[in-house]
Design a protein around this motif. Sequence first.
Motif, PDB file in Angstrom:
ATOM      1  N   PRO A 159      19.390  82.320  16.726  1.00  0.00           N
ATOM      2  CA  PRO A 159      19.155  81.462  15.488  1.00  0.00           C
ATOM      3  C   PRO A 159      17.719  81.224  15.034  1.00  0.00           C
ATOM      4  N   GLY A 160      16.566  81.191  15.913  1.00  0.00           N
ATOM      5  CA  GLY A 160      15.637  81.022  15.600  1.00  0.00           C
ATOM      6  C   GLY A 160      14.745  82.172  14.629  1.00  0.00           C
ATOM      7  N   GLY A 161      15.264  83.374  15.048  1.00  0.00           N
ATOM      8  CA  GLY A 161      14.943  84.591  14.497  1.00  0.00           C
ATOM      9  C   GLY A 161      15.532  84.582  13.211  1.00  0.00           C
ATOM     10  N   VAL A 162      16.782  84.529  12.948  1.00  0.00           N
ATOM     11  CA  VAL A 162      17.452  84.405  11.855  1.00  0.00           C
ATOM     12  C   VAL A 162      16.689  83.469  10.771  1.00  0.00           C
ATOM     13  N   PHE A 163      16.576  82.228  11.237  1.00  0.00           N
ATOM     14  CA  PHE A 163      15.740  81.120  10.477  1.00  0.00           C
ATOM     15  C   PHE A 163      14.499  81.516   9.815  1.00  0.00           C
ATOM     16  N   ARG A 164      13.605  82.384  10.800  1.00  0.00           N
ATOM     17  CA  ARG A 164      12.307  82.927  10.409  1.00  0.00           C
ATOM     18  C   ARG A 164      12.589  83.903   9.306  1.00  0.00           C
ATOM     19  N   VAL A 165      13.551  84.920   9.522  1.00  0.00           N
ATOM     20  CA  VAL A 165      13.638  86.104   8.712  1.00  0.00           C
ATOM     21  C   VAL A 165      14.046  85.286   7.041  1.00  0.00           C
ATOM     22  N   LEU A 166      15.061  84.266   7.153  1.00  0.00           N
ATOM     23  CA  LEU A 166      15.416  83.743   6.062  1.00  0.00           C
ATOM     24  C   LEU A 166      14.475  83.000   5.189  1.00  0.00           C
ATOM     25  N   THR A 167      13.386  82.271   5.913  1.00  0.00           N
ATOM     26  CA  THR A 167      12.357  81.772   5.321  1.00  0.00           C
ATOM     27  C   THR A 167      11.363  82.487   4.534  1.00  0.00           C
ATOM     28  N   HIS A 168      11.452  83.766   5.111  1.00  0.00           N
ATOM     29  CA  HIS A 168      10.562  84.787   4.618  1.00  0.00           C
ATOM     30  C   HIS A 168      11.076  85.492   3.411  1.00  0.00           C
ATOM     31  N   VAL A 169      12.770  85.952   3.408  1.00  0.00           N
ATOM     32  CA  VAL A 169      13.446  86.242   2.332  1.00  0.00           C
ATOM     33  C   VAL A 169      13.272  85.004   1.222  1.00  0.00           C
ATOM     34  N   GLU A 170      13.288  84.091   1.608  1.00  0.00           N
ATOM     35  CA  GLU A 170      13.264  82.810   0.431  1.00  0.00           C
ATOM     36  C   GLU A 170      11.823  82.952  -0.320  1.00  0.00           C
ATOM     37  N   ALA A 171      10.815  83.095   0.498  1.00  0.00           N
ATOM     38  CA  ALA A 171       9.302  83.261  -0.310  1.00  0.00           C
ATOM     39  C   ALA A 171       9.351  84.702  -1.060  1.00  0.00           C
ATOM     40  N   ALA A 212      26.888  82.126   8.614  1.00  0.00           N
ATOM     41  CA  ALA A 212      27.346  82.706   9.753  1.00  0.00           C
ATOM     42  C   ALA A 212      26.748  82.414  11.292  1.00  0.00           C
ATOM     43  N   THR A 213      25.231  82.307  10.958  1.00  0.00           N
ATOM     44  CA  THR A 213      24.341  81.650  12.115  1.00  0.00           C
ATOM     45  C   THR A 213      25.064  80.548  12.776  1.00  0.00           C
ATOM     46  N   ALA A 214      25.214  79.431  11.610  1.00  0.00           N
ATOM     47  CA  ALA A 214      25.520  78.297  12.049  1.00  0.00           C
ATOM     48  C   ALA A 214      27.066  78.377  12.839  1.00  0.00           C
ATOM     49  N   ALA A 215      27.992  78.986  12.138  1.00  0.00           N
ATOM     50  CA  ALA A 215      29.404  79.084  12.857  1.00  0.00           C
ATOM     51  C   ALA A 215      29.099  79.930  14.353  1.00  0.00           C
ATOM     52  N   TYR A 216      28.193  80.742  14.435  1.00  0.00           N
ATOM     53  CA  TYR A 216      27.940  81.411  15.695  1.00  0.00           C
ATOM     54  C   TYR A 216      27.501  80.384  16.643  1.00  0.00           C
ATOM     55  N   VAL A 217      26.349  79.273  16.264  1.00  0.00           N
ATOM     56  CA  VAL A 217      25.902  78.414  17.167  1.00  0.00           C
ATOM     57  C   VAL A 217      26.887  77.240  17.389  1.00  0.00           C
ATOM     58  N   ALA A 218      28.003  77.360  16.375  1.00  0.00           N
ATOM     59  CA  ALA A 218      29.081  76.295  16.791  1.00  0.00           C
ATOM     60  C   ALA A 218      30.084  77.048  17.851  1.00  0.00           C
ATOM     61  N   ASP A 273      31.952  79.617  16.810  1.00  0.00           N
ATOM     62  CA  ASP A 273      33.002  80.055  16.296  1.00  0.00           C
ATOM     63  C   ASP A 273      32.877  81.576  15.475  1.00  0.00           C
ATOM     64  N   GLU A 274      33.009  82.350  16.433  1.00  0.00           N
ATOM     65  CA  GLU A 274      32.566  83.802  15.928  1.00  0.00           C
ATOM     66  C   GLU A 274      33.726  84.384  14.717  1.00  0.00           C
ATOM     67  N   GLU A 275      34.797  83.874  14.728  1.00  0.00           N
ATOM     68  CA  GLU A 275      35.876  84.337  13.904  1.00  0.00           C
ATOM     69  C   GLU A 275      35.269  83.730  12.554  1.00  0.00           C
ATOM     70  N   MET A 276      34.845  82.565  12.388  1.00  0.00           N
ATOM     71  CA  MET A 276      34.357  82.034  11.158  1.00  0.00           C
ATOM     72  C   MET A 276      33.014  82.727  10.828  1.00  0.00           C
ATOM     73  N   ALA A 277      32.260  82.960  11.639  1.00  0.00           N
ATOM     74  CA  ALA A 277      31.006  83.730  11.460  1.00  0.00           C
ATOM     75  C   ALA A 277      31.363  85.138  10.736  1.00  0.00           C
ATOM     76  N   ALA A 278      32.245  85.755  11.587  1.00  0.00           N
ATOM     77  CA  ALA A 278      32.652  87.084  10.722  1.00  0.00           C
ATOM     78  C   ALA A 278      33.138  86.888   9.372  1.00  0.00           C
ATOM     79  N   ALA A 279      34.177  86.024   9.366  1.00  0.00           N
ATOM     80  CA  ALA A 279      34.751  85.576   7.913  1.00  0.00           C
ATOM     81  C   ALA A 279      33.781  85.497   6.927  1.00  0.00           C
ATOM     82  N   THR A 280      32.513  84.567   7.396  1.00  0.00           N
ATOM     83  CA  THR A 280      31.425  84.293   6.507  1.00  0.00           C
ATOM     84  C   THR A 280      30.733  85.434   6.028  1.00  0.00           C
ATOM     85  N   ILE A 281      30.411  86.520   6.936  1.00  0.00           N
ATOM     86  CA  ILE A 281      29.668  87.511   6.589  1.00  0.00           C
ATOM     87  C   ILE A 281      30.477  88.581   5.603  1.00  0.00           C
TER      88      ILE A 281
END
Length: 117
Positions: free
Chosen positions: A8-20, A82-88, A90-98
């Motif tokens: 999740p931390g890696g996803v957050f770092r990548v998304l921060t870079h993508v946003e910039a 999807a990452t939030a669902a994974y952390v919670a 709920d892999e099914e919800m993560a897959a559906a979100t993707i």
Amino acid sequence: MSSWSVDPGGVFRVLTHVEAEQASLLKAASGVGDAFETFAGATGSLLSGAAGDLSAALVENAGLMEQANSRITACAAGASSATAAYVAGDEEMAAATISTALGCAVTGDLEPLGLEP
């Protein structure tokens, strides 16, 4: 046992870079429009045909920029949700979100992700 392995931390770092990078892309795109207005105003009727051709190209590419922006937004929102669902747990919800995010990236419709265009 989980078939997923997400940092999740890696996803957050990548998304921060993508946003910039997305913000830089949008700033550059708006700069092109401003530069064209200056160009068209300065050339007046001297280059009216060329200015018209350039204007048409910019209008066409503005649509492409909007599509690219929607795709970036859909994929980033999908990855975040999807990452939030994974952390919670709920892999099914993560897959559906993707899956939803990928569909939104194709269509440009961000409403299924709860986002406005």
